[in-house]
Design an enzyme around this catalytic site. Sequence first.
Site, PDB file in Angstrom:
ATOM      1  N   ARG A  84       0.745  -1.188  -0.540  1.00 39.11           N
ATOM      2  CA  ARG A  84      -0.236   0.379   0.153  1.00 39.11           C
ATOM      3  C   ARG A  84       0.830   1.021   0.211  1.00 39.11           C
ATOM      4  O   ARG A  84       1.465   1.401   0.988  1.00 39.11           O
ATOM      5  CB  ARG A  84      -1.143   0.438   1.335  1.00 39.11           C
ATOM      6  CG  ARG A  84      -2.057   0.871   1.348  1.00 39.11           C
ATOM      7  CD  ARG A  84      -2.503   1.478   2.271  1.00 39.11           C
ATOM      8  NE  ARG A  84      -3.491   2.570   2.700  1.00 39.11           N
ATOM      9  CZ  ARG A  84      -3.224   3.660   3.762  1.00 39.11           C
ATOM     10  NH1 ARG A  84      -2.866   3.736   4.472  1.00 39.11           N
ATOM     11  NH2 ARG A  84      -3.734   4.179   3.816  1.00 39.11           N
ATOM     12  N   HIS A 129      -3.149  10.726   0.563  1.00 39.15           N
ATOM     13  CA  HIS A 129      -2.387  10.624   1.814  1.00 39.15           C
ATOM     14  C   HIS A 129      -2.209  11.941   2.319  1.00 39.15           C
ATOM     15  O   HIS A 129      -0.245  12.228   2.981  1.00 39.15           O
ATOM     16  CB  HIS A 129      -1.434   9.605   1.959  1.00 39.15           C
ATOM     17  CG  HIS A 129      -0.805   9.072   3.344  1.00 39.15           C
ATOM     18  ND1 HIS A 129      -1.337   7.374   3.754  1.00 39.15           N
ATOM     19  CD2 HIS A 129      -0.982   9.381   4.637  1.00 39.15           C
ATOM     20  CE1 HIS A 129      -1.406   7.484   5.265  1.00 39.15           C
ATOM     21  NE2 HIS A 129      -0.737   8.897   5.437  1.00 39.15           N
ATOM     22  N   GLU A 174      -7.309   8.729   6.057  1.00 41.34           N
ATOM     23  CA  GLU A 174      -7.684   9.342   7.339  1.00 41.34           C
ATOM     24  C   GLU A 174      -8.371  11.185   6.842  1.00 41.34           C
ATOM     25  O   GLU A 174      -8.028  11.592   7.554  1.00 41.34           O
ATOM     26  CB  GLU A 174      -6.702   9.254   8.462  1.00 41.34           C
ATOM     27  CG  GLU A 174      -6.268   8.278   8.905  1.00 41.34           C
ATOM     28  CD  GLU A 174      -4.761   8.270   9.499  1.00 41.34           C
ATOM     29  OE1 GLU A 174      -4.730   9.153  10.261  1.00 41.34           O
ATOM     30  OE2 GLU A 174      -4.889   7.363  10.386  1.00 41.34           O
ATOM     31  N   ASN A 314      -7.149   2.021   9.589  1.00 44.82           N
ATOM     32  CA  ASN A 314      -5.999   2.077  10.357  1.00 44.82           C
ATOM     33  C   ASN A 314      -6.767   2.585  12.023  1.00 44.82           C
ATOM     34  O   ASN A 314      -7.290   2.948  12.351  1.00 44.82           O
ATOM     35  CB  ASN A 314      -5.364   3.644  10.242  1.00 44.82           C
ATOM     36  CG  ASN A 314      -5.591   3.854   8.815  1.00 44.82           C
ATOM     37  OD1 ASN A 314      -4.807   2.903   7.819  1.00 44.82           O
ATOM     38  ND2 ASN A 314      -4.188   5.013   8.584  1.00 44.82           N
ATOM     39  N   TYR A 316      -4.621   2.159  15.944  1.00 47.07           N
ATOM     40  CA  TYR A 316      -3.474   2.191  16.630  1.00 47.07           C
ATOM     41  C   TYR A 316      -3.545   1.315  17.737  1.00 47.07           C
ATOM     42  O   TYR A 316      -2.836   1.204  18.742  1.00 47.07           O
ATOM     43  CB  TYR A 316      -2.564   3.167  16.630  1.00 47.07           C
ATOM     44  CG  TYR A 316      -1.852   3.693  15.484  1.00 47.07           C
ATOM     45  CD1 TYR A 316      -2.726   4.159  13.513  1.00 47.07           C
ATOM     46  CD2 TYR A 316      -0.620   3.098  14.794  1.00 47.07           C
ATOM     47  CE1 TYR A 316      -1.723   4.038  12.950  1.00 47.07           C
ATOM     48  CE2 TYR A 316      -0.049   3.173  13.339  1.00 47.07           C
ATOM     49  CZ  TYR A 316      -0.561   3.596  12.210  1.00 47.07           C
ATOM     50  OH  TYR A 316      -0.329   3.793  11.573  1.00 47.07           O
ATOM     51  N   GLU A 381      -4.312   0.077   7.540  1.00 48.77           N
ATOM     52  CA  GLU A 381      -1.868   0.507   9.416  1.00 48.77           C
ATOM     53  C   GLU A 381      -2.424   0.232  10.632  1.00 48.77           C
ATOM     54  O   GLU A 381      -4.003   0.015  11.161  1.00 48.77           O
ATOM     55  CB  GLU A 381      -2.305   2.306   9.420  1.00 48.77           C
ATOM     56  CG  GLU A 381      -2.196   2.643   8.017  1.00 48.77           C
ATOM     57  CD  GLU A 381      -1.758   4.154   8.160  1.00 48.77           C
ATOM     58  OE1 GLU A 381      -1.546   4.756   9.217  1.00 48.77           O
ATOM     59  OE2 GLU A 381      -1.769   4.687   7.276  1.00 48.77           O
TER      60      GLU A 381
HETATM   61  C1  GBH Z   1      -1.321   7.372  10.772  1.00 45.44           C
HETATM   62  O1  GBH Z   1      -2.364   8.469  11.563  1.00 45.44           O
HETATM   63  C2  GBH Z   1      -0.831   7.904   9.290  1.00 45.44           C
HETATM   64  O2  GBH Z   1      -1.854   7.824   8.515  1.00 45.44           O
HETATM   65  C3  GBH Z   1       0.335   7.699   9.074  1.00 45.44           C
HETATM   66  O3  GBH Z   1       0.702   8.557   8.002  1.00 45.44           O
HETATM   67  C4  GBH Z   1       1.115   8.308  10.168  1.00 45.44           C
HETATM   68  O4  GBH Z   1       2.534   8.099   9.957  1.00 45.44           O
HETATM   69  C5  GBH Z   1       0.752   6.763  11.036  1.00 45.44           C
HETATM   70  O5  GBH Z   1      -0.503   6.789  11.439  1.00 45.44           O
HETATM   71  C6  GBH Z   1       1.719   6.868  12.412  1.00 45.44           C
HETATM   72  O6  GBH Z   1       1.381   8.335  13.389  1.00 45.44           O
HETATM   73  O7  GBH Z   1       0.821  14.355  17.344  1.00 45.44           O
HETATM   74  O8  GBH Z   1      -0.267  14.135  19.439  1.00 45.44           O
HETATM   75  O9  GBH Z   1      -0.581  15.551  17.491  1.00 45.44           O
HETATM   76  C7  GBH Z   1      -2.393   7.789  12.623  1.00 45.44           C
HETATM   77  C8  GBH Z   1      -3.460   8.801  13.651  1.00 45.44           C
HETATM   78  C9  GBH Z   1      -3.732  11.238  14.055  1.00 45.44           C
HETATM   79  C10 GBH Z   1      -2.271   9.650  15.098  1.00 45.44           C
HETATM   80  C11 GBH Z   1      -2.706  12.555  14.711  1.00 45.44           C
HETATM   81  C12 GBH Z   1      -1.758  10.989  15.796  1.00 45.44           C
HETATM   82  C13 GBH Z   1      -1.973  12.776  16.416  1.00 45.44           C
HETATM   83  C14 GBH Z   1      -1.380  12.964  17.825  1.00 45.44           C
HETATM   84  N1  GBH Z   1      -2.686   9.926  13.887  1.00 45.44           N
HETATM   85  N2  GBH Z   1      -2.719  11.939  15.381  1.00 45.44           N
HETATM   86  S1  GBH Z   1      -0.669  14.001  18.188  1.00 45.44           S
END
Ligand code: GBH
Length: 490
Positions: A84, A129, A174, A314, A316, A381
């Site tokens: 991807r 993206h 996202e 996605n 986490y 993701e």
């Molecule tokens: C993904 O977003 C993205 O699609 C990808 O590009 C990125 O590299 C990956 O996650 C890992 O981060 O910094 O405290 O303000 C995941 C969702 C939304 C999580 C924005 C982090 C910001 C938190 N992300 N969020 S902060």
Amino acid sequence: TLRSEDNEELRFDDNFLFGVASAAYQIEGAWNEDGKGESIWDHMLHEHPEYTEDRQNGDVAADSYHRYRDDVKIVKEMNMDFYRFSISWPRILPNGDLSLINAKGVEYYNNLIDELLANGIEPMVTMFHWDLPYALQELGGWANRHIATYFRDYADLLFKTYGNKVKWWITLNEPQSFCRGYSGDHFLAPGVEHPGVGEYLCGHTALLAHAHAYHLYEETYRAKQKGEVGITLNSFWYTPKTENDKNAAERAIQFWLGWFANPVFSKEGNYPQVMRERVAANSAKEKLRRSRLPVFTQEEINYIKGTADFFGLNHYTTNYAEEGEEGKTPSADRDAGAIITQNASWPSSGSDWLKVTPTGFRDLLNWIRNAYGDVRIIITENGFSDRNTTVDGILLDDGRVTYFEEYLREMHKAIYTDGVKVFGYTAWTLIDNFEWLHSYQERFGLYYVNFSDPSLTRSAKKSSIYLGEIALTHVVPSQGVQLIASSILL
Ligand code: GBH
């Protein structure tokens, strides 16, 4: 508990897909080479280097524009079914519109796709993206609903140019993250600060843009190209902080996931009812004439509903939600009416927002099935960051292996115990890369990249060997961390 406690061997069906993901701005570099136009990330970080942790940007990143053969080689080394990656809109259309098609940019992705196919790897393309052409930002970017039409033109060009070779399309990555670039929350590009308004305007355009691309494929391309078009949404799992916070947790997920999932995947379409009601009520209190959340016509609701062949997710981590209000007045955060926290005792990662909470993955997948029925889901993701500074510490990434093992176990339960229709899994991310505002300090890669070495060599971390075994055998071994011999690496 939020940890996974068992460790028996688990098997996935033969047709379950494994892949690995990346994104253009995070890996390509070559920000102004061969006719590429400026993106909102180029522009913002050139103007405001202080927005990132170490004042660096994606100008060079992992130089995948020149080193894509190295990238494909390691996707293959990991036995992945698909890769991807995202296409940079301004690399193809430097002005954002069709006035100029950059032949070199078109050629780059043709080369990458051909290299993947020659190695038996399916390309899965994310059309957007986060790197909007800056030329379109000058017209308001995603806050301008006409940008949806520009996205349709761009999608048309991609289907026409690559659609005979690409069978997996993801329109947007996202929207609930990149729309925060219009609320001033996290200095995400474009860094426009109109909280409570900008993120909703952006979301409205994004949903129309997505639906345009889907309908276009349906009407013009599907019969011949026979691919699939979906969208990638991200969601944390929200768990009530106490017994009394169940409604707050439900509101949080409706605001952050339902915002985009309800219009596309629910039977009735449109934004979630709780969202429409709360934003309207708050807007009235602010003496506004109409809701800050734009209103879809019934025709638009029908037009957006059902526009996805699959649900890209996605995921986490998990958050607590509790009753209360936080965030600026106005803002989507405040409209949601939930206070979001985490538990300091949950195992941490290199990112302050990312705690290792695998059981939330299973809960989220079940919530999606309950809300939207038996939609086909692909995890687009899932991954773990660290900040180790020694190379050995980075290569022997037991924290990442443990994360994958526990999250795969919970996903396995969602599929094989609960019956949620997940047909594939994508690890984030192929190589260490430009992690947005955290720049090169937070590493999510399965392969290590030394950014101070001009050769930018990709080196296998333990986690890449672990996932490579799983992609090959479709088995999550018991006690994975212990099983992987460190000697393979050093
Ligand atoms: C993904 O977003 C993205 O699609 C990808 O590009 C990125 O590299 C990956 O996650 C890992 O981060 O910094 O405290 O303000 C995941 C969702 C939304 C999580 C924005 C982090 C910001 C938190 N992300 N969020 S902060």
